[in-house]
Motif scaffolding. Structure first.
Motif, PDB file in Angstrom:
ATOM      1  N   VAL A 183     -66.807 -79.547 -38.476  1.00  0.00           N
ATOM      2  CA  VAL A 183     -65.475 -79.194 -37.975  1.00  0.00           C
ATOM      3  C   VAL A 183     -64.450 -79.437 -39.067  1.00  0.00           C
ATOM      4  CG1 VAL A 183     -63.680 -79.836 -36.320  1.00  0.00           C
ATOM      5  CG2 VAL A 183     -66.058 -79.643 -35.561  1.00  0.00           C
ATOM      6  N   LYS A 184     -63.695 -78.408 -39.401  1.00  0.00           N
ATOM      7  CA  LYS A 184     -62.687 -78.504 -40.468  1.00  0.00           C
ATOM      8  C   LYS A 184     -61.283 -78.731 -39.933  1.00  0.00           C
ATOM      9  CE  LYS A 184     -65.869 -77.702 -43.482  1.00  0.00           C
ATOM     10  NZ  LYS A 184     -66.412 -78.823 -44.259  1.00  0.00           N
ATOM     11  N   VAL A 185     -61.068 -78.376 -38.663  1.00  0.00           N
ATOM     12  CA  VAL A 185     -59.753 -78.565 -38.033  1.00  0.00           C
ATOM     13  C   VAL A 185     -59.986 -79.209 -36.674  1.00  0.00           C
ATOM     14  CG1 VAL A 185     -57.673 -77.460 -37.161  1.00  0.00           C
ATOM     15  CG2 VAL A 185     -58.809 -76.540 -39.197  1.00  0.00           C
ATOM     16  N   ALA A 186     -59.578 -80.456 -36.533  1.00  0.00           N
ATOM     17  CA  ALA A 186     -59.873 -81.208 -35.307  1.00  0.00           C
ATOM     18  C   ALA A 186     -58.856 -80.967 -34.195  1.00  0.00           C
ATOM     19  CB  ALA A 186     -59.936 -82.700 -35.626  1.00  0.00           C
ATOM     20  N   GLN A 187     -57.643 -80.557 -34.562  1.00  0.00           N
ATOM     21  CA  GLN A 187     -56.571 -80.476 -33.573  1.00  0.00           C
ATOM     22  C   GLN A 187     -56.305 -79.032 -33.149  1.00  0.00           C
ATOM     23  OE1 GLN A 187     -52.840 -82.123 -34.919  1.00  0.00           O
ATOM     24  NE2 GLN A 187     -51.915 -82.073 -32.887  1.00  0.00           N
ATOM     25  N   ALA A 188     -56.017 -78.854 -31.879  1.00  0.00           N
ATOM     26  CA  ALA A 188     -55.627 -77.544 -31.357  1.00  0.00           C
ATOM     27  C   ALA A 188     -54.195 -77.230 -31.787  1.00  0.00           C
ATOM     28  CB  ALA A 188     -55.728 -77.551 -29.835  1.00  0.00           C
ATOM     29  N   PRO A 189     -53.781 -75.959 -31.727  1.00  0.00           N
ATOM     30  CA  PRO A 189     -52.386 -75.614 -32.023  1.00  0.00           C
ATOM     31  C   PRO A 189     -51.412 -76.397 -31.153  1.00  0.00           C
ATOM     32  CG  PRO A 189     -53.732 -73.641 -31.909  1.00  0.00           C
ATOM     33  CD  PRO A 189     -54.599 -74.767 -31.451  1.00  0.00           C
ATOM     34  N   VAL A 190     -50.242 -76.645 -31.701  1.00  0.00           N
ATOM     35  CA  VAL A 190     -49.203 -77.406 -31.001  1.00  0.00           C
ATOM     36  C   VAL A 190     -48.083 -76.444 -30.597  1.00  0.00           C
ATOM     37  CG1 VAL A 190     -47.494 -79.244 -31.181  1.00  0.00           C
ATOM     38  CG2 VAL A 190     -49.743 -79.514 -32.264  1.00  0.00           C
ATOM     39  N   GLN A 191     -47.775 -76.435 -29.326  1.00  0.00           N
ATOM     40  CA  GLN A 191     -46.728 -75.562 -28.786  1.00  0.00           C
ATOM     41  C   GLN A 191     -45.703 -76.420 -28.070  1.00  0.00           C
ATOM     42  OE1 GLN A 191     -48.108 -72.036 -26.693  1.00  0.00           O
ATOM     43  NE2 GLN A 191     -46.533 -72.312 -25.133  1.00  0.00           N
ATOM     44  N   LYS A 192     -44.422 -76.224 -28.412  1.00  0.00           N
ATOM     45  CA  LYS A 192     -43.356 -77.006 -27.800  1.00  0.00           C
ATOM     46  C   LYS A 192     -42.287 -76.071 -27.238  1.00  0.00           C
ATOM     47  CE  LYS A 192     -44.043 -80.987 -30.861  1.00  0.00           C
ATOM     48  NZ  LYS A 192     -43.443 -81.877 -31.880  1.00  0.00           N
ATOM     49  N   PRO A 193     -41.819 -76.349 -26.016  1.00  0.00           N
ATOM     50  CA  PRO A 193     -40.823 -75.460 -25.405  1.00  0.00           C
ATOM     51  C   PRO A 193     -39.498 -75.485 -26.153  1.00  0.00           C
ATOM     52  CG  PRO A 193     -41.123 -77.444 -24.085  1.00  0.00           C
ATOM     53  CD  PRO A 193     -42.175 -77.483 -25.156  1.00  0.00           C
ATOM     54  N   ILE A 194     -38.767 -74.392 -26.041  1.00  0.00           N
ATOM     55  CA  ILE A 194     -37.417 -74.286 -26.596  1.00  0.00           C
ATOM     56  C   ILE A 194     -36.450 -74.310 -25.426  1.00  0.00           C
ATOM     57  CG2 ILE A 194     -35.801 -72.824 -27.862  1.00  0.00           C
ATOM     58  CD1 ILE A 194     -38.202 -71.704 -29.396  1.00  0.00           C
ATOM     59  N   SER A 195     -35.525 -75.248 -25.437  1.00  0.00           N
ATOM     60  CA  SER A 195     -34.640 -75.418 -24.285  1.00  0.00           C
ATOM     61  C   SER A 195     -33.647 -74.263 -24.150  1.00  0.00           C
ATOM     62  CB  SER A 195     -33.891 -76.752 -24.376  1.00  0.00           C
ATOM     63  OG  SER A 195     -33.175 -76.828 -25.593  1.00  0.00           O
ATOM     64  N   GLN A 196     -33.064 -73.845 -25.258  1.00  0.00           N
ATOM     65  CA  GLN A 196     -32.112 -72.742 -25.212  1.00  0.00           C
ATOM     66  C   GLN A 196     -32.437 -71.781 -26.360  1.00  0.00           C
ATOM     67  OE1 GLN A 196     -28.251 -74.718 -25.272  1.00  0.00           O
ATOM     68  NE2 GLN A 196     -28.030 -74.314 -23.087  1.00  0.00           N
ATOM     69  N   ALA A 197     -33.189 -70.742 -26.040  1.00  0.00           N
ATOM     70  CA  ALA A 197     -33.584 -69.772 -27.057  1.00  0.00           C
ATOM     71  C   ALA A 197     -32.399 -68.873 -27.415  1.00  0.00           C
ATOM     72  CB  ALA A 197     -34.740 -68.927 -26.543  1.00  0.00           C
ATOM     73  N   VAL A 198     -32.182 -68.697 -28.703  1.00  0.00           N
ATOM     74  CA  VAL A 198     -31.100 -67.836 -29.186  1.00  0.00           C
ATOM     75  C   VAL A 198     -31.723 -66.612 -29.857  1.00  0.00           C
ATOM     76  CG1 VAL A 198     -29.097 -67.664 -30.696  1.00  0.00           C
ATOM     77  CG2 VAL A 198     -29.622 -69.843 -29.555  1.00  0.00           C
ATOM     78  N   PRO A 199     -31.604 -65.432 -29.247  1.00  0.00           N
ATOM     79  CA  PRO A 199     -32.156 -64.223 -29.867  1.00  0.00           C
ATOM     80  C   PRO A 199     -31.467 -63.926 -31.201  1.00  0.00           C
ATOM     81  CG  PRO A 199     -31.631 -63.856 -27.548  1.00  0.00           C
ATOM     82  CD  PRO A 199     -31.011 -65.170 -27.930  1.00  0.00           C
ATOM     83  N   PHE A 200     -32.208 -63.265 -32.090  1.00  0.00           N
ATOM     84  CA  PHE A 200     -31.633 -62.875 -33.376  1.00  0.00           C
ATOM     85  C   PHE A 200     -32.202 -61.532 -33.798  1.00  0.00           C
ATOM     86  CE2 PHE A 200     -35.392 -65.440 -34.196  1.00  0.00           C
ATOM     87  CZ  PHE A 200     -36.059 -64.765 -35.208  1.00  0.00           C
ATOM     88  N   GLU A 201     -31.516 -60.861 -34.715  1.00  0.00           N
ATOM     89  CA  GLU A 201     -31.936 -59.556 -35.201  1.00  0.00           C
ATOM     90  C   GLU A 201     -32.837 -59.718 -36.424  1.00  0.00           C
ATOM     91  OE1 GLU A 201     -31.213 -56.617 -33.653  1.00  0.00           O
ATOM     92  OE2 GLU A 201     -30.274 -57.893 -32.123  1.00  0.00           O
ATOM     93  N   PHE A 202     -33.906 -58.946 -36.428  1.00  0.00           N
ATOM     94  CA  PHE A 202     -34.850 -58.986 -37.549  1.00  0.00           C
ATOM     95  C   PHE A 202     -35.505 -57.618 -37.669  1.00  0.00           C
ATOM     96  CE2 PHE A 202     -39.123 -59.737 -39.288  1.00  0.00           C
ATOM     97  CZ  PHE A 202     -38.806 -60.412 -40.457  1.00  0.00           C
ATOM     98  N   GLU A 203     -35.332 -56.970 -38.817  1.00  0.00           N
ATOM     99  CA  GLU A 203     -35.954 -55.664 -39.069  1.00  0.00           C
ATOM    100  C   GLU A 203     -35.692 -54.668 -37.940  1.00  0.00           C
ATOM    101  OE1 GLU A 203     -37.393 -55.002 -41.868  1.00  0.00           O
ATOM    102  OE2 GLU A 203     -37.655 -57.010 -42.708  1.00  0.00           O
ATOM    103  N   ASP A 204     -34.439 -54.591 -37.497  1.00  0.00           N
ATOM    104  CA  ASP A 204     -34.028 -53.660 -36.430  1.00  0.00           C
ATOM    105  C   ASP A 204     -34.624 -53.984 -35.066  1.00  0.00           C
ATOM    106  OD1 ASP A 204     -32.429 -52.139 -38.187  1.00  0.00           O
ATOM    107  OD2 ASP A 204     -34.166 -50.967 -38.827  1.00  0.00           O
ATOM    108  N   TYR A 205     -35.116 -55.184 -34.899  1.00  0.00           N
ATOM    109  CA  TYR A 205     -35.637 -55.638 -33.613  1.00  0.00           C
ATOM    110  C   TYR A 205     -34.871 -56.881 -33.169  1.00  0.00           C
ATOM    111  CZ  TYR A 205     -39.603 -52.528 -34.362  1.00  0.00           C
ATOM    112  OH  TYR A 205     -40.386 -51.406 -34.574  1.00  0.00           O
ATOM    113  N   GLN A 206     -34.801 -57.086 -31.866  1.00  0.00           N
ATOM    114  CA  GLN A 206     -34.252 -58.330 -31.341  1.00  0.00           C
ATOM    115  C   GLN A 206     -35.410 -59.279 -31.075  1.00  0.00           C
ATOM    116  OE1 GLN A 206     -32.813 -58.926 -27.190  1.00  0.00           O
ATOM    117  NE2 GLN A 206     -30.834 -59.330 -28.161  1.00  0.00           N
ATOM    118  N   ILE A 207     -35.369 -60.431 -31.720  1.00  0.00           N
ATOM    119  CA  ILE A 207     -36.417 -61.436 -31.592  1.00  0.00           C
ATOM    120  C   ILE A 207     -35.912 -62.575 -30.715  1.00  0.00           C
ATOM    121  CG2 ILE A 207     -37.910 -63.058 -32.819  1.00  0.00           C
ATOM    122  CD1 ILE A 207     -38.474 -60.128 -33.530  1.00  0.00           C
ATOM    123  N   THR A 208     -36.674 -62.879 -29.668  1.00  0.00           N
ATOM    124  CA  THR A 208     -36.342 -64.017 -28.804  1.00  0.00           C
ATOM    125  C   THR A 208     -37.436 -65.068 -28.940  1.00  0.00           C
ATOM    126  OG1 THR A 208     -35.245 -62.574 -27.208  1.00  0.00           O
ATOM    127  CG2 THR A 208     -35.860 -64.781 -26.456  1.00  0.00           C
TER     128      THR A 208
END
Length: 198
Positions: A32-57
């Motif tokens: 086993v080369k990677v013992a830990q699973a991915p870490v995901q943490k909630p975002i309390s107040q997501a702020v959308p932003f523009e990127f490459e003509d797309y809105q990213i949330t």
């Protein structure tokens, strides 16, 4: 006319060499080369932003270390405007080359497939300790690292799971769990940091 043919041959040779280098697999040996699973943490107040003509949330902060089980590059689908590369990634038991040797892994059309003759580990472990991830480089530095990532390497990345929307109504939303399978089970990751560990 001969000069044009020679130039075309040179270009084809360069492309072939780059593709060959790109497809070279890195072997790190069993265990086993990677013992830990991915870490995901909630975002309390997501702020959308523009990127490459797309809105990213942003939907959640996301980080991982993982073994690259496969990569597939895209340039003609709608999603490739944002994500030029999918990486199939594995962690925990799915980062062990002795396990991976018993699993046939392929990618196509933004999907990740696996097949076994006999299960080297339980099916549930394969499904929850690996995933196909659509990677959106946040900047040119991340994009340059992504271009060089090879199957078999261990990478580390940080960013956000996101939803992308376009003015014409098109949208693309990340999975929010590692437990799902099938359609819409892939992560869509806006990558702010990417490095090859080994």
């Amino acid at each position: 006319m001969k000069l044009v043919k020679w130039l075309l041959l040179i270009v084809l040779a360069v492309v072939a060499v780059k593709q060959w280098q790109h497809n070279q697999e890195v072997s790190l040996g069993p265990g086993v080369k990677v013992a830990q699973a991915p870490v995901q943490k909630p975002i309390s107040q997501a702020v959308p932003f523009e990127f490459e003509d797309y809105q990213i949330t942003p939907l959640a902060n996301f980080s991982l270390q993982a073994k690259v089980l496969g990569r597939e590059d895209y340039n003609i689908d709608r999603e490739s405007e944002l994500s030029p590369t999918d990486l199939a990634l594995g962690w925990q038991k799915m980062s062990d080359e002795s396990v991976l040797a018993e699993i046939d892994i392929t990618q196509t059309r933004r999907w990740y497939y696996w097949r076994v003759e006999q299960f080297p580990i339980p099916r549930h472990d394969i499904e929850t300790q690996s995933a196909n991830m659509h990677l959106i480089p946040a900047d040119s530095q991340v994009a340059n690292v992504l271009k060089k990532v090879k199957k078999g390497q261990i990478i580390a990345l940080e960013g956000q799971l996101i939803q992308a929307k376009a003015a014409d109504g098109w949208s693309w939303r990340s999975s929010m769990t590692r437990d799902d399978t099938g359609a819409h089970a892939c992560e869509v990751v806006y990558v702010t940091s990417l490095s090859v560990i080994e």
